[in-house]
Every structure is written in C-alpha cells, then in structure tokens.
Design a protein around this motif. Structure first.
Motif, PDB file in Angstrom:
ATOM      1  N   LEU A  10       0.666  -0.971  -0.122  1.00  0.00           N
ATOM      2  CA  LEU A  10      -0.132  -0.055   0.465  1.00  0.00           C
ATOM      3  C   LEU A  10       0.876   0.939  -0.294  1.00  0.00           C
ATOM      4  CD1 LEU A  10      -2.315  -1.611   2.148  1.00  0.00           C
ATOM      5  CD2 LEU A  10      -3.486  -0.283  -0.174  1.00  0.00           C
ATOM      6  N   LYS A  11       0.532   2.460  -1.066  1.00  0.00           N
ATOM      7  CA  LYS A  11       0.963   3.757  -1.138  1.00  0.00           C
ATOM      8  C   LYS A  11       0.059   4.682  -0.210  1.00  0.00           C
ATOM      9  CE  LYS A  11       2.886   2.096  -5.288  1.00  0.00           C
ATOM     10  NZ  LYS A  11       2.954   2.688  -6.901  1.00  0.00           N
ATOM     11  N   LEU A  12       1.545   5.723  -0.310  1.00  0.00           N
ATOM     12  CA  LEU A  12       0.138   6.570   0.961  1.00  0.00           C
ATOM     13  C   LEU A  12      -0.740   6.952  -0.423  1.00  0.00           C
ATOM     14  CD1 LEU A  12       2.848   9.204   1.486  1.00  0.00           C
ATOM     15  CD2 LEU A  12       1.571   8.031   3.380  1.00  0.00           C
ATOM     16  N   GLU A  13      -1.155   7.483  -1.915  1.00  0.00           N
ATOM     17  CA  GLU A  13      -1.917   7.506  -2.309  1.00  0.00           C
ATOM     18  C   GLU A  13      -2.839   6.509  -2.762  1.00  0.00           C
ATOM     19  OE1 GLU A  13       1.050   7.445  -3.266  1.00  0.00           O
ATOM     20  OE2 GLU A  13       1.625   6.953  -5.622  1.00  0.00           O
ATOM     21  N   ASP A  14      -3.119   5.084  -1.731  1.00  0.00           N
ATOM     22  CA  ASP A  14      -4.183   4.703  -2.115  1.00  0.00           C
ATOM     23  C   ASP A  14      -4.941   4.480  -0.838  1.00  0.00           C
ATOM     24  OD1 ASP A  14      -2.053   2.102  -2.654  1.00  0.00           O
ATOM     25  OD2 ASP A  14      -3.010   2.879  -4.180  1.00  0.00           O
ATOM     26  N   THR A  15      -5.404   5.765  -0.091  1.00  0.00           N
ATOM     27  CA  THR A  15      -5.843   6.866   0.662  1.00  0.00           C
ATOM     28  C   THR A  15      -7.014   7.145   0.555  1.00  0.00           C
ATOM     29  OG1 THR A  15      -3.929   6.919   2.802  1.00  0.00           O
ATOM     30  CG2 THR A  15      -6.312   8.241   2.910  1.00  0.00           C
ATOM     31  N   ALA A  16      -8.401   6.707   0.919  1.00  0.00           N
ATOM     32  CA  ALA A  16      -9.533   6.540   0.622  1.00  0.00           C
ATOM     33  C   ALA A  16     -10.950   5.908   0.743  1.00  0.00           C
ATOM     34  CB  ALA A  16      -9.130   6.714  -0.949  1.00  0.00           C
ATOM     35  N   VAL A  17     -12.185   6.181   0.802  1.00  0.00           N
ATOM     36  CA  VAL A  17     -13.016   5.842   0.910  1.00  0.00           C
ATOM     37  C   VAL A  17     -13.158   4.606   0.229  1.00  0.00           C
ATOM     38  CG1 VAL A  17     -15.157   5.875   1.645  1.00  0.00           C
ATOM     39  CG2 VAL A  17     -13.822   6.940   2.305  1.00  0.00           C
ATOM     40  N   TYR A  18     -13.304   3.749   0.204  1.00  0.00           N
ATOM     41  CA  TYR A  18     -13.395   2.010  -0.508  1.00  0.00           C
ATOM     42  C   TYR A  18     -14.884   1.777  -0.550  1.00  0.00           C
ATOM     43  CZ  TYR A  18      -8.302   2.321  -1.541  1.00  0.00           C
ATOM     44  OH  TYR A  18      -6.882   2.316  -1.969  1.00  0.00           O
ATOM     45  N   TYR A  19     -15.559   1.687  -2.089  1.00  0.00           N
ATOM     46  CA  TYR A  19     -16.671   1.505  -2.119  1.00  0.00           C
ATOM     47  C   TYR A  19     -16.483   0.224  -2.974  1.00  0.00           C
ATOM     48  CZ  TYR A  19     -17.998   6.369  -1.188  1.00  0.00           C
ATOM     49  OH  TYR A  19     -18.064   7.159   0.303  1.00  0.00           O
ATOM     50  N   CYS A  20     -17.916  -0.180  -2.369  1.00  0.00           N
ATOM     51  CA  CYS A  20     -18.219  -1.987  -3.307  1.00  0.00           C
ATOM     52  C   CYS A  20     -19.329  -1.786  -3.774  1.00  0.00           C
ATOM     53  CB  CYS A  20     -18.452  -2.955  -2.523  1.00  0.00           C
ATOM     54  SG  CYS A  20     -18.763  -4.854  -3.510  1.00  0.00           S
ATOM     55  N   ALA A  21     -19.576  -2.606  -5.034  1.00  0.00           N
ATOM     56  CA  ALA A  21     -20.464  -1.924  -6.265  1.00  0.00           C
ATOM     57  C   ALA A  21     -21.287  -2.992  -7.445  1.00  0.00           C
ATOM     58  CB  ALA A  21     -20.063  -1.089  -6.948  1.00  0.00           C
ATOM     59  N   ALA A  22     -22.023  -3.372  -7.565  1.00  0.00           N
ATOM     60  CA  ALA A  22     -22.759  -4.264  -8.504  1.00  0.00           C
ATOM     61  C   ALA A  22     -23.067  -3.885  -9.603  1.00  0.00           C
ATOM     62  CB  ALA A  22     -23.319  -4.822  -7.612  1.00  0.00           C
ATOM     63  N   GLY A  23     -22.809  -3.949 -11.015  1.00  0.00           N
ATOM     64  CA  GLY A  23     -24.206  -4.122 -12.036  1.00  0.00           C
ATOM     65  C   GLY A  23     -23.802  -4.435 -12.564  1.00  0.00           C
ATOM     66  N   THR A  24     -24.471  -4.498 -14.179  1.00  0.00           N
ATOM     67  CA  THR A  24     -23.694  -5.332 -15.007  1.00  0.00           C
ATOM     68  C   THR A  24     -22.463  -4.455 -16.727  1.00  0.00           C
ATOM     69  OG1 THR A  24     -25.477  -3.870 -16.204  1.00  0.00           O
ATOM     70  CG2 THR A  24     -26.251  -5.992 -15.385  1.00  0.00           C
ATOM     71  N   ASN A  25     -23.032  -2.978 -16.002  1.00  0.00           N
ATOM     72  CA  ASN A  25     -21.219  -2.910 -16.520  1.00  0.00           C
ATOM     73  C   ASN A  25     -20.281  -2.313 -15.732  1.00  0.00           C
ATOM     74  OD1 ASN A  25     -23.007  -1.426 -18.394  1.00  0.00           O
ATOM     75  ND2 ASN A  25     -23.429   0.467 -17.846  1.00  0.00           N
TER      76      ASN A  25
END
Length: 119
Positions: free
Chosen positions: A86-101
């Motif tokens: 992991l790098k400093l620039e990986d800091t974020a809110v991570y979201y899971c998502a689902a769809g067909t695209n």
C-alpha cells in the motif's frame, strides 16, 4: 434489491496490506460485475478493480495492477480486495458496487470503508 456491506478498512503503514470484504445480501445475478471503487478527499471517485460474477474474470486500474487482487467467494456471496504494498496515494474511501456495466452505472453501492495509509 441487494445490499452490499463493506468491511476491513483501517489504518496501515505504507508497504503494508489490508483485505477488504464486500458481503452481498443475496447471490449476484450471473450477469453482474462486482467492483471496487475509491474516492480520495478532493478527488473524483475512480475505478479500482472488478470481477465478473459468473466467469471470475478480473479487471484492474493501472495504478493498482500487481498490488491489488480482487476475488469472490460464491458460497458466501462475498467479494474481496486484497491490497498489498500500500502507498500513501491509496488512502481513500473504498466502495463496493454491483451492476452489469464494467466501469460505471452500477445498480447497488455499499456504504464505503475508509482506508488510510500512513508514512
């Protein structure tokens, strides 16, 4: 309807690892793509990785290729994101998502989990 619940975020030092989980309330349809996206402060949300539920084919952003691995557990309707180096620039809110695209227009979203990488 389908609910997505992320877990596994936290604080980690640069070079460390975390594993995020995304539990779906029901089995995703075979046509679905399950994806991870992230949003850092002051930046737009960006695609991180995705996996096709039926085939297991995976896709990655160039910025995480070779460091992150997305996988799925069909029996438990769960998707994982293993994050290494992991790098400093990986800091974020991570979201899971689902769809067909693959990269956009997801039908369902999780609430997000914070990942903070410190020096």
């Amino acid at each position: 309807q389908m609910q997505l619940v992320e877990s596994g975020g936290g604080l980690v030092q640069a070079g460390g690892s975390l594993r995020l989980s995304c539990a779906a309330s029901r089995r995703p349809y075979s046509s679905y793509v399950m994806a991870w996206l992230r949003q850092a402060p002051g930046k737009e949300r960006e695609f991180v990785a995705a996996i096709r539920w039926s085939s297991g084919r995976t896709y990655y952003a160039d910025s995480v290729k070779g460091r992150f691995t997305i996988s799925r557990d069909n029996a438990n309707n769960t998707v994982y994101l293993q994050m290494n180096s992991l790098k400093l620039e990986d800091t974020a809110v991570y979201y899971c998502a689902a769809g067909t695209n693959l990269y956009s227009d997801y039908f369902y979203w999780g609430q997000g989990t914070q990942v903070t990488v410190s020096s």
